[in-house]
Design an enzyme around this catalytic site. Structure first.
Site, PDB file in Angstrom:
ATOM      1  N   HIS A   1      24.542  44.129  54.381  1.00  0.00           N
ATOM      2  CA  HIS A   1      25.161  43.622  55.602  1.00  0.00           C
ATOM      3  C   HIS A   1      25.653  44.777  56.455  1.00  0.00           C
ATOM      4  O   HIS A   1      25.503  44.771  57.681  1.00  0.00           O
ATOM      5  CB  HIS A   1      26.314  42.673  55.268  1.00  0.00           C
ATOM      6  CG  HIS A   1      26.760  41.848  56.436  1.00  0.00           C
ATOM      7  ND1 HIS A   1      27.942  42.080  57.099  1.00  0.00           N
ATOM      8  CD2 HIS A   1      26.180  40.791  57.065  1.00  0.00           C
ATOM      9  CE1 HIS A   1      28.076  41.204  58.084  1.00  0.00           C
ATOM     10  NE2 HIS A   1      27.022  40.411  58.088  1.00  0.00           N
ATOM     11  N   CYS A   2      26.226  45.778  55.825  1.00  0.00           N
ATOM     12  CA  CYS A   2      26.717  46.955  56.547  1.00  0.00           C
ATOM     13  C   CYS A   2      25.600  47.671  57.302  1.00  0.00           C
ATOM     14  O   CYS A   2      25.831  48.247  58.365  1.00  0.00           O
ATOM     15  CB  CYS A   2      27.369  47.941  55.585  1.00  0.00           C
ATOM     16  SG  CYS A   2      28.802  47.321  54.694  1.00  0.00           S
TER      17      CYS A   2
END
Length: 352
Positions: free
Chosen positions: A339-340
């Site tokens: 996600h980062c």
């Protein structure tokens, strides 16, 4: 600090939830062995596997900062069997790969048109160089030919989790750190996210994981999985470094009510059993740092005994999506996972 006038909200724009249909997922190729402290090769291996997994479900746009990065990305993805038509490359100078934070936050108007919000990026409160990263949203806006709303304030994508009704989950440890936007309180952030993203309310959690250089982003600990369902990371009883803050987060969610007065369904997700450190720091390993794609969920795994348990839990939550586990043991050494390292572009009208 000044804001765009008129604001995105005044023009009918708001940030869609991540579960909505995507036109593509954007990411940035790792390219600096010094920055990665000798872990560049493992990070690139994981990035290859992540892009290959996402490309099964939707197009991927890969930002590359120089010719070497592009050649490396093209070679690895070709060897991984990723079709050429599934990936586009875009030259963008950058400091690091964490596009969720240094990239744009996309918004969609009432007329179905795409735009993006461009927030100031300061390297997570000045911890890392950010001069090139701060320009990434403008580069993406130019590449897409879409309207760009530039804000003077700092707001990292990993710091917020948007729900269907405009509820934003965030953490005090990050946004109220006193560095990112000095003097801004809860009321100020509510106004900021209402104007910029169409938020309706802000729910303040205590914090994220220990040693997270982001100061505790929400996307490693709490995620919306459905309109009425929240995935919440559960600490082990002897994990004294995370126990207090994560239990407090869950208590806040238990007391939270939806617009109709009903409670949310809260699904517990374990942390990996691995608590080892790298250079004295415990990387923020979390299964909650998954990214959603059209018809799928790409979940980081850590060669950990709990990988299978976490995947089964998420399969029970995302019953209409394919849940895919992908190794992230190299990528996590840089402080984040999937996600980062990604930013979703909503399916919306763009200039032809």
């Amino acid at each position: 600090m000044s804001r765009p006038s008129p604001t995105p909200r005044e023009l009918g724009f708001r940030m869609p939830v991540e579960r909505a249909r995507h036109a593509a997922t954007w990411t940035t190729w790792p390219a600096d062995d010094v920055l990665w402290e000798g872990q560049l090769e493992p990070a690139r291996d994981d990035m290859t596997a992540m892009v290959a997994a996402i490309a099964r479900f939707e197009p991927v746009v890969v930002n590359v900062r120089d010719a070497e990065a592009r050649t490396d990305a093209e070679t690895r993805l070709r060897q991984a069997g990723v079709p050429n038509e599934a990936v586009r490359f875009h030259p963008v100078p950058s400091n690091d790969v964490w596009l969720r934070d240094n990239g744009p936050l996309f918004v969609v108007g009432n007329d179905g048109k795409l735009a993006l919000t461009d927030w100031r990026f300061d390297g997570w409160a000045g911890k890392y160089a950010s001069d090139l990263d701060d320009r990434v949203p403008a580069e993406i806006a130019a590449a897409l030919g879409v309207r760009r709303f530039a804000f003077d304030e700092v707001l990292e994508g990993g710091a917020i989790e948007m729900g269907d009704d405009g509820t934003v989950l965030t953490t005090r440890s990050c946004l109220l750190d006193g560095v990112r936007n000095r003097g801004m309180d809860e009321i100020g952030y509510t106004s900021l996210m209402r104007d910029g993203l169409g938020a309706t309310r802000i729910v303040w959690l205590v914090g994220g994981l220990v040693d997270d250089h982001t100061d505790g982003h929400v996307d490693t600990v709490v995620r919306f999985a459905a309109e009425d369902t929240i995935v919440c990371v559960r600490p082990d009883a002897d994990d004294t470094e995370n126990l207090a803050s994560l239990r407090a987060n869950r208590a806040t969610l238990e007391a939270l009510r939806r617009v109709d007065g009903s409670a949310y369904r809260i699904v517990d997700l374990p942390l990996p059993s691995d608590r080892s450190r790298l250079n004295g720091v415990r990387p923020p390993r979390s299964y909650a740092n998954f990214c959603l794609v059209n018809g799928g969920v790409i979940v980081p795994t850590y060669d950990d005994p709990r990988d299978a348990e976490a995947l089964e839990i998420l399969r029970g939550v995302f019953t209409e999506r394919e849940v895919v586990g992908v190794p992230a043991t190299g990528l996590i050494t840089g402080g984040g996972a999937f996600h980062c390292a990604t930013q979703h572009q909503p399916e919306a009208e763009t200039p032809s």
